[in-house]
Design an enzyme around this catalytic site. Structure first.
Site, PDB file in Angstrom:
ATOM      1  CD  GLU A 282      -2.806   1.202   2.421  1.00  0.00           C
ATOM      2  OE1 GLU A 282      -4.013   1.419   2.286  1.00  0.00           O
ATOM      3  OE2 GLU A 282      -2.271   1.036   3.532  1.00  0.00           O
TER       4      GLU A 282
ATOM      5  CD  GLU B 203      -6.173   4.276   6.332  1.00  0.00           C
ATOM      6  OE1 GLU B 203      -6.258   4.008   7.553  1.00  0.00           O
ATOM      7  OE2 GLU B 203      -5.576   3.540   5.530  1.00  0.00           O
TER       8      GLU B 203
ATOM      9  CG  HIS C 221      -6.462   1.923  12.380  1.00  0.00           C
ATOM     10  ND1 HIS C 221      -7.058   3.152  12.268  1.00  0.00           N
ATOM     11  CD2 HIS C 221      -5.905   1.673  11.172  1.00  0.00           C
ATOM     12  CE1 HIS C 221      -6.876   3.630  11.048  1.00  0.00           C
ATOM     13  NE2 HIS C 221      -6.168   2.741  10.354  1.00  0.00           N
ATOM     14  CD  GLU C 222      -3.345  -1.124  10.840  1.00  0.00           C
ATOM     15  OE1 GLU C 222      -3.639  -1.386   9.663  1.00  0.00           O
ATOM     16  OE2 GLU C 222      -3.035   0.023  11.212  1.00  0.00           O
TER      17      GLU C 222
ATOM     18  CG  HIS D 273      -7.830  -0.869   7.684  1.00  0.00           C
ATOM     19  ND1 HIS D 273      -8.486  -0.013   6.825  1.00  0.00           N
ATOM     20  CD2 HIS D 273      -6.860  -0.130   8.284  1.00  0.00           C
ATOM     21  CE1 HIS D 273      -7.940   1.189   6.910  1.00  0.00           C
ATOM     22  NE2 HIS D 273      -6.956   1.151   7.795  1.00  0.00           N
TER      23      HIS D 273
ATOM     24  CG  MET E 133       0.167  -2.891   5.292  1.00  0.00           C
ATOM     25  SD  MET E 133      -0.834  -1.491   4.677  1.00  0.00           S
ATOM     26  CE  MET E 133      -1.894  -2.345   3.508  1.00  0.00           C
ATOM     27  CD  GLU E 134      -4.787  -1.198   5.677  1.00  0.00           C
ATOM     28  OE1 GLU E 134      -5.272  -0.507   4.773  1.00  0.00           O
ATOM     29  OE2 GLU E 134      -3.877  -0.795   6.411  1.00  0.00           O
TER      30      GLU E 134
END
Length: 972
Positions: free
Chosen positions: A171, A361, A338-339, A342, A305-306
């Site tokens: 990403e 996001e 948060h991840e 996602h 990173m998701e």
């Protein structure tokens, strides 16, 4: 050791690349940076071979892609960047099998990073409805930075050898560095991935392992085929890591770490299992993959990173000891959640294009807090949302270039630019606003229907808004509202506006109407559909945050209280925007504000804490920009704070108090105001810092209380900071490691050395002659001494730090004046001394290449009563520079320049307008006030050295000063 690729390989790669660049005309014409839509990937088979276990960075790949032709075209265009030795075989797929197409060549388009496959002669080689299989062989080199396929290493403590690890970061546009692909989020496809690697290592990817085949000292790990995913979510890791796992509801979650760190992943594993289950229950949509891995890496792009099914983290954000402090634990939990969020927002449904990055996001940011708050209600995560997300979203509008939430970009750098505060934090605040305005259940049902409808696909903002509208029109209450069919208009007014609205609420006490006015915070011609709700004296129901009415996108809108079904008398208060869930500022007429102040003084708990915070957030800009109508109402609002225990509210009011301190500095009201604030802050400071008996509060949010208390010389604060500064200097006590506490330590040391006696100040200076100037300890103390309030000490400090005969030179010539300007802004007591220092040292200072610029900035702070002294000094410097022939291409700021004293205008206008009123109010409020401060107790410090903290505040400060001073002007 790392083994670089051979020179032959590099030479071949270079020759091949050059040949490709000129092999045809297809890549030379002007192109859009977007992929054309004539073709579409149906299926990827990706095979990566790596000897990273040997430290070799060269890897090879075989990307076999089945492609459908949507419309006849003369080319197939996909992305490839920094790939070498490219060989392509193209087969046309038929019902009977396949046939090779042999009249094709390929070209690279470096600007767009395109790999273009086209016929040797220009014709429509690829017909609509056909399918082709591209087999692309290539090599590439791993990067050291987290972009594409990159490497890192760690030291195996048991064998004392270096172990190499490879991981991916695709990403937003780095997939093209690993394999040729349609590297845009809108091109989703299934992936079948194989990794060939050393037998000492293992490989993990998005999906579970299907089989592992051994061949000599290598293994090939094959994985099950993914559901349709975007290229930016493709991931794999090659390592010798070990894991701990737990399976719940058929989903196996694992924490992968270096072998000696496994047990540090227990907290993260427990949280991950609970969070996935909570998100499934909240949205009613199951996590669709059979596993979810969490990998702790030494290097990662950002905190995490998701990648779908394989989240990568910086190890410090995932692994923790049992003794980890509370504040960091909360931050790390939010990072992980948060991840995990996602996996639904961005992975299950991906954005059609990076225009809608906020749909990834913003949702992941907001719902990471919502879910964490549901799981751990005692942690008060929504308070942390206000402190860490909302405050940044509000203040962002003040200092930086802004853009709408939905913002079209094309180039790689522009795409990177939309991963910013606007997408993450403002997006989260707008989502929170409608989560409350539309009631939580209807809103979540709408989001769930959106996720279900577009699962394994891509969507844009209109798809989201239509899903919300469908749900609201089925709701018994909302379906009756006149705006329920206009959800697109309502939402677009927020996603396509650049700034933030201010809503002015003006009551007409004679005819019982309210006039709402709206404007952009920067007067831009923008209007919004604004969700409004009310709490009143007679109905203080702050719990119900759904919308009562929408203010239409008009500059002014008047409505009768009777139509709003609100009952208030003339002395009653009305508060708009309950719990401050709406992402806008509110301003009230003076009479209503005074009624609110009376309520705060009578029983402040009637008003919700977040609305108490919001009142000061809304007042802050008025105070800072001298736009208040009656200054008495500000002080009546402040008055109740003596009984306020909420730390978040004190953090919010800090800027307003500091602004008043600046504006009253040097006036007859200064000492009275300090005494007034000491009365307000004293009870809270004692509760947080004294009665708890702790050295450093672990909530991470009480920093502002200490700064307010010490800035007005509260004795307990001076004693507290003096004690800890003494322990740091003498006993070398380890205060904190985490970067989150960096500002707190700076404040603590700064306040702890404000009032040193002459003897102790000299003792510290003498001690520093013997300390290693490269040490953290030396750096911290030098930086802290800028805060001394003694004019004599300040002059000695400046001469020693940056004078021509400096004995403590730690700044470069370029940084000297920049640091001088920083001291001038941050320490009000320094201002006359800095001019004295310049007068004594101008012959040295004006030789600096940035002298003219920084002298001009300092000139902006010249008060009117010192204008003549400035003009004399300016002329002396100008004469000297002319005599010495310095800076002949530029001139010193003119004595009559409108910039001279410009930054003092607001302060001087404030004093002219309000100082006498404030003085009178303070005398009435503090009838026994003597105006003196008996809090100035000199510190008694002994000399010592040393610190185990890894980084000093001066190094950190000088690193950011250059950019910070350009961005934030605290007096503007």
């Amino acid at each position: 050791m790392i083994v670089p690729p051979s020179g032959v390989v590099v030479l071949v790669a270079l020759v091949t690349t050059l040949a490709l660049l000129v092999s045809g005309s297809m890549g030379e014409r002007q192109r859009s940076l977007r992929l054309p839509n004539a073709t579409y990937p149906l299926f990827y088979q990706l095979h990566i071979s790596s000897d990273i276990h040997k430290g070799q960075l060269l890897f090879s790949g075989n990307a076999t892609i089945d492609v459908a032709i949507r419309q006849s075209t003369n080319e197939i265009v996909l992305h490839a960047k920094n790939l070498s030795n490219i060989e392509i075989t193209v087969r046309r797929l038929t019902d009977e099998g396949s046939e090779i197409v042999d009249d094709l060549t390929h070209t690279l388009h470096p600007t767009a990073a395109f790999l273009i496959i086209h016929a040797t002669e220009n014709y429509m080689a690829f017909e609509e409805g056909q399918q082709y299989r591209l087999e692309i062989l290539y090599t590439a080199i791993m990067a050291s930075r987290p972009a594409g396929l990159y490497y890192m290493d760690y030291m195996d403590e048991e064998t004392n050898r270096t172990v190499y690890v490879a991981a991916t970061q695709c990403e937003p546009t780095y997939g093209r560095l690993i394999f040729p692909c349609y590297d845009e989020p809108g091109f989703k496809s299934n992936f079948s991935i194989k990794i060939t690697h050393g037998s000492s290592h293992s490989a993990i990817s998005n999906m579970p392992v299907k089989e592992v085949l051994s061949h000599g000292d290598l293994k090939t790990t094959s994985f099950y085929t993914t559901p349709p995913i975007s290229t930016y979510l493709v991931a794999f890791v090659i390592s010798d890591f070990e894991s701990i796992s737990e399976t719940y509801r058929g989903i196996t979650q694992s924490i992968y770490t270096s072998p000696t760190s496994k047990e540090k992943g227990q907290v993260a594993l427990k949280n991950a299992v609970r969070t996935v289950a909570a998100l499934e229950d909240y949205f009613g949509i199951s996590y669709p993959l059979p596993k979810l891995d969490h990998v702790a890496l030494k290097k990662n792009y950002g905190a995490a990173m998701e990648n779908w099914g394989l989240i990568t983290y910086k190890d410090v954000n995932l692994l923790k000891n049992v003794s980890s402090d509370t504040h960091k634990r909360k931050l790390d939990t939010i990072t992980q959640n948060h991840e995990i969020a996602h996996q639904w927002f961005g992975n299950l449904v991906s954005p059609e294009w990076w225009t809608y990055t906020w749909m990834n996001e913003g949702f992941a940011t907001y719902f990471s807090y919502v879910i964490t708050d549901l799981i751990n209600p005692y942690d008060k995560m929504m308070d942390m949302f206000i402190n860490h997300e909302a405050e940044s979203a509000y203040s962002y509008n003040s200092f930086f270039d802004v853009r709408p939430l939905s913002h079209y970009v094309e180039g790689e750098q522009d795409i990177m630019g939309v991963f910013d505060i606007i997408s993450y934090k403002r997006g989260a605040c707008v989502i929170k606003m409608f989560h409350h305005a539309f009631r939580q259940k209807p809103f979540v049902r709408g989001i769930s229907h959106f996720l279900e409808k577009y699962r394994y696909s891509v969507a844009n903002e209109l798809n989201l808004f239509d899903a919300l509208q469908s749900e609201l029109q089925e709701d018994e209450y909302f379906s009756q509202q006149p705006w329920s069919s206009r959800i697109r208009e309502i939402m677009l007014s927020w996603t396509h506006s650049e700034w933030l609205p201010i809503v002015m609420v003006t009551r007409n006490y004679e005819n019982n109407t309210i006039t709402f006015s709206q404007q952009s915070v920067h007067m831009k011609d923008e209007l919004w559909w604004i969700p409004i709700n009310f709490a009143t004296t007679k109905s203080p129901n702050f719990a119900d945050t759904q919308v009562d009415m929408f203010m239409p996108p008009l500059a002014r809108y008047t409505v009768a209280l009777e139509d709003l079904k609100i009952q208030v008398s003339g002395k009653d208060w009305i508060i708009v925007n309950k719990q401050h869930t709406g992402f806008y500022l509110v301003r009230y007429d003076t009479d209503n504000l005074m009624a609110i102040a009376r309520q705060l003084q009578t029983n402040h708990s009637v008003i919700h804490p977040i609305n108490r915070l919001g009142l000061f957030r809304d007042l802050g800009p008025l105070i800072e920009h001298n736009e208040i109508e009656q200054v008495d109402v500000v002080f009546e609002m402040l008055k109740y704070l003596e009984f306020e225990e909420d730390v978040l509210i004190w953090n919010q009011v800090q800027d307003s108090i500091e602004c008043l301190i600046r504006n009253l500095h040097g006036t007859s009201s200064q000492s009275l105001f300090n005494e007034f604030v000491r009365r307000l802050i004293g009870p809270t400071f004692r509760r947080v810092y004294v009665e708890n008996g702790v050295n450093l509060p672990e909530d991470g949010m009480s920093h502002g209380i200490l700064e307010i208390a010490c800035s007005v010389d509260l004795p307990e604060c001076l004693e507290y900071t003096r004690r800890l500064a003494k322990e740091y200097i003498i006993d070398k006590i380890y205060l904190r490691v985490e970067a989150d506490y960096h500002a707190f330590i700076d404040s603590l040391l700064c306040m702890g050395v404000r009032y040193l006696s002459d003897q102790d100040f000299q003792r510290v200076i003498d001690m520093m002659q013997e300390i290693d100037r490269g040490s953290v300890y030396y750096d911290d103390i030098i930086y802290a001494l800028r805060c001394t309030q003694s004019h004599r000490h300040l002059l000695y400090y400046l001469e020693g730090l940056m004078g021509e005969n400096s004995t403590h030179m730690v700044l470069s010539e370029l940084e000297d004046l920049m640091y001088l300007l920083y001291i001038y802004k941050s320490n009000l007591a320094s201002r006359p001394i800095i001019w004295q220092y310049i007068e004594r040292n101008y012959k040295f200072l004006c030789r600096a290449p940035n002298f003219l610029e920084h002298f001009k900035q300092l000139a902006g702070f010249v008060p009117r009563h010192q204008r003549l002294q400035f003009e004399r000094l300016r002329q002396t410097i100008a004469d000297h520079m002319m005599q010495e022939g310095l800076n002949t291409n530029q001139t010193l700021i003119a004595a009559d320049s409108p910039l001279v004293g410009k930054k003092m205008k607001i302060t001087e206008n404030f004093q002219d307008k309000f100082e006498q009123q404030i003085h009178k109010w303070l005398l009435n409020e503090l009838p026994q006030a003597s105006g003196r401060s008996d809090a100035l107790l000199s510190a008694s410090l002994s000399a010592a050295n040393g610190s185990s903290r890894p980084q000093g505040v001066l190094k950190e400060a000088t690193r950011v000063l250059r950019s910070a001073l350009r961005i934030v002007d605290m007096y503007r």
